[in-house]
Design a protein around this motif. Structure first.
Motif, short mmCIF file in Angstrom:
data_model
loop_
_atom_site.label_atom_id
_atom_site.label_comp_id
_atom_site.label_asym_id
_atom_site.label_seq_id
_atom_site.Cartn_x
_atom_site.Cartn_y
_atom_site.Cartn_z
N GLY A 8 0.82 -1.19 0.00
CA GLY A 8 0.00 0.00 0.00
C GLY A 8 0.86 1.25 0.00
O GLY A 8 2.07 1.17 -0.17
N PRO A 9 0.26 2.41 0.19
CA PRO A 9 -1.16 2.62 0.49
C PRO A 9 -2.02 2.66 -0.77
O PRO A 9 -1.51 2.50 -1.89
N VAL A 10 -3.33 2.87 -0.55
CA VAL A 10 -4.25 3.09 -1.66
C VAL A 10 -4.96 4.41 -1.43
O VAL A 10 -4.85 5.03 -0.37
N THR A 11 -5.67 4.85 -2.44
CA THR A 11 -6.46 6.07 -2.31
C THR A 11 -7.85 5.87 -2.89
O THR A 11 -8.05 5.05 -3.80
N TRP A 12 -8.81 6.59 -2.33
CA TRP A 12 -10.17 6.63 -2.86
C TRP A 12 -10.53 8.07 -3.26
O TRP A 12 -11.69 8.44 -3.35
N GLN A 13 -9.50 8.84 -3.51
CA GLN A 13 -9.68 10.26 -3.78
C GLN A 13 -10.47 10.51 -5.06
O GLN A 13 -11.32 11.40 -5.11
N ASN A 14 -10.20 9.73 -6.10
CA ASN A 14 -10.84 9.97 -7.40
C ASN A 14 -12.08 9.11 -7.59
O ASN A 14 -12.32 8.57 -8.67
N THR A 15 -12.86 8.99 -6.52
CA THR A 15 -14.11 8.24 -6.56
C THR A 15 -15.20 9.08 -5.90
O THR A 15 -14.95 10.18 -5.41
N GLY A 72 -2.73 8.49 2.25
CA GLY A 72 -3.55 7.44 1.69
C GLY A 72 -4.08 6.51 2.78
O GLY A 72 -3.97 6.79 3.98
N LEU A 73 -4.64 5.40 2.36
CA LEU A 73 -5.17 4.39 3.29
C LEU A 73 -4.13 3.28 3.42
O LEU A 73 -3.77 2.64 2.43
N ILE A 74 -3.67 3.03 4.65
CA ILE A 74 -2.67 1.99 4.88
C ILE A 74 -3.26 0.63 4.53
O ILE A 74 -4.31 0.26 5.01
N ARG A 75 -2.57 -0.11 3.68
CA ARG A 75 -2.93 -1.47 3.34
C ARG A 75 -1.66 -2.28 3.31
O ARG A 75 -0.66 -1.80 2.76
N PRO A 76 -1.58 -3.48 3.83
CA PRO A 76 -2.67 -4.24 4.45
C PRO A 76 -2.88 -3.84 5.91
O PRO A 76 -2.17 -2.99 6.45
#
Length: 504
Positions: A375-382, A394-398
């Motif tokens: 990670g991380p990932v993002t959901w910014q463009n949603t 961003g969002l920590i994954r895993p």
């Protein structure tokens, strides 16, 4: 002059319609439309109106019974989707009479519709005010585990991935996952294997459902699903204990047969698991860098699954070796890129939550395996617009890791033998098994409580929660010991869950 103005206005309207359709139609679907093929196209339609999470949270407060709360949530979601789909379904059903639409499948856990439609109907639906995004529904190759040959995969009669997290010591305390139903979404399972055949789900005669070939037993022709199922609950009748929760009930949901699956099949299977009483869903397949229609549908599915008190263990993916091509925030598979039910204190950039606990893989020495996605990932463009990657963290994954190398579990082509595989596919069902042990001790644990406890009791492998190890390697013994019988009430009071952790 009037003719020039009229022409300009018509051109402007057509351009606006085209732009609107481009925002609605995923790129992959648009490429198919551009080919001018007269065949009907298999599409997934996500509608704009989705059930507000706050409303479901309010309904959840009306009962202390987990079963009653789930029934209320399911009924409310079904009613909502049926009402909100009326206008779009009117178009679809009218075109079906003309042979322009077939195979209509309406969903309720997420307000969406799948069908096969002509090109003209696709464009017509893209202009409908109730449609948010449309994507191509096709069989995709999804990330799975890989075969290994390693004799050092067990310690006597107990597989190493079990002892690695001290699950066998939990059995000594009297907890084996009894009474907890785990749905495994995969390539099916060898239902006749001696290690699982006596604790299959009894909701129907097949121990689950075959979404690839409805009506047939969900048997495994590939090996991946049997292996994952054995990690959850292989009971050792064959001579080697492979299951973290050997007395858990196994619901087998077959969603792929050759290594690929259709997105709509995944949606159906998740709905089936929620509606038929699964406490935990284990998912060891996923999409890499999915288009908007899939990504947004997955998140909404698991936002609503959380409200139904279902928790998901999802493999983070085996994409680490492709970091140069697909770096963060695009290296984690979907749905493992969805937010967890509980936000760790190290997740300083906050946003909404969902049912998904993202699982990475380590070896027996707790080194990150070479394929475990980062990670991380993002959901910014949603639609959600949270967990910005730049300039934020961003969002920590895993969220957590478990053994994903040299894992011995059940073979699909023998009723007594085993196979050795690796990958985050093998780590996810181990986490599902630990949660089954915890739920046996306290069936009232919420997904947020399960997530919090396994993160807080994990063996730390980094100074803070990281995008390699999450909060560390899951520790079954410590997690179960941390579960108290009144933890739900204490947790709700301490963290004020309904206000601070609603799904937004």
């Amino acid at each position: 002059m009037k003719k020039i103005v009229l022409t300009f206005l018509i051109t402007l309207i057509l351009c606006c319609l085209s732009n609107a359709q481009n925002n609605v139609i995923d790129q992959e679907l648009q490429q198919i439309l551009n080919q001018k093929n007269d065949e009907l196209i298999d599409i997934n339609i996500l509608l704009k109106q989705q059930m507000p999470a706050e409303h479901l949270t309010h309904l959840n407060a009306k009962s202390d019974s987990k079963e009653v709360r789930r029934e209320i949530v399911i009924n409310e979601l079904k009613k909502f989707s049926e009402q909100q789909q009326e206008s779009v379904m009117a178009v679809i059903e009218a075109e079906a009479k003309n042979g322009n639409v077939t195979d209509i499948n309406a969903h309720w856990l997420v307000n969406s519709i799948n069908c096969k439609a002509s090109r003209d109907v696709v464009y017509q639906l893209a202009s409908h005010p109730d449609v948010k995004v449309m994507g191509l529904n096709k069989e995709d190759v999804v990330t799975e585990g890989y075969d290994e040959n390693d004799a050092a995969s067990s310690r006597g009669t107990i597989a190493s991935h079990v002892t690695h997290i001290q699950a066998e010591k939990v059995w000594d305390l009297g907890y084996t996952g009894k009474g907890v139903t785990v749905a495994v979404l995969d390539s099916g399972c060898n239902l006749d294997h001696v290690d699982i055949k006596d604790h299959l789900w009894t909701g129907n005669a097949n121990g689950g459902y075959n979404f690839v070939n409805p009506g047939q037993r969900p048997m495994d022709n590939k090996g991946h699903g049997s292996h994952c199922a054995g990690i959850v609950c292989g009971d050792g009748t064959s001579g080697v204990s492979t299951g973290i929760a050997p007395d858990a009930t196994l619901m087998v949901l077959k969603v792929n047969d050759t290594g690929g699956t259709e997105f709509d099949v995944m949606v159906e299977a998740i709905e089936y698991a929620v509606e038929n009483g699964a406490d935990i869903i284990s998912i060891s397949i996923g999409w890499w860098a999915p288009e908007a229609s899939r990504k947004e549908t997955f998140r909404r599915l698991f936002v609503n699954a959380l409200q139904a008190n279902v928790v998901v263990a999802a493999a983070a993916g085996n994409n680490r070796e492709s970091l140069a091509t697909y770096p963060a925030p695009n290296n984690i598979n979907s749905p493992a890129d969805c937010p967890p039910p509980y936000l760790h204190d190290d997740q300083t950039l906050t946003g909404g939550v969902s049912a998904v606990i993202s699982v990475g893989g380590v070896d027996e020495e707790n080194n990150i395996i070479g394929v475990s996605s980062q990670g991380p990932v993002t959901w910014q463009n949603t639609t959600y617009g949270d967990y910005a990657y730049n300039p934020g963290m961003g969002l920590i994954r895993p969220d957590i890791v478990a053994q994903g190398a040299s894992v011995k579990s059940l073979a699909h082509n023998s009723n007594t033998d085993h196979a050795i595989k690796g990958g985050t596919s093998m780590a996810a069902p181990a986490v599902a098994g630990v949660m089954a042990l915890m739920l046996e001790k306290n069936p009232n644990l919420t997904p947020a409580e399960l997530c919090r406890i396994i993160e807080e009791t994990a063996t730390p492998l980094s100074q803070t929660k990281s995008n390699d190890f999450g909060s560390g390697c899951i520790n079954a013994l410590a997690a179960v010991q941390a579960v108290s019988f009144d933890v739900q009430g204490a947790y709700l009071n301490k963290y004020n869950y309904t206000r601070n952790f609603n799904t937004g």
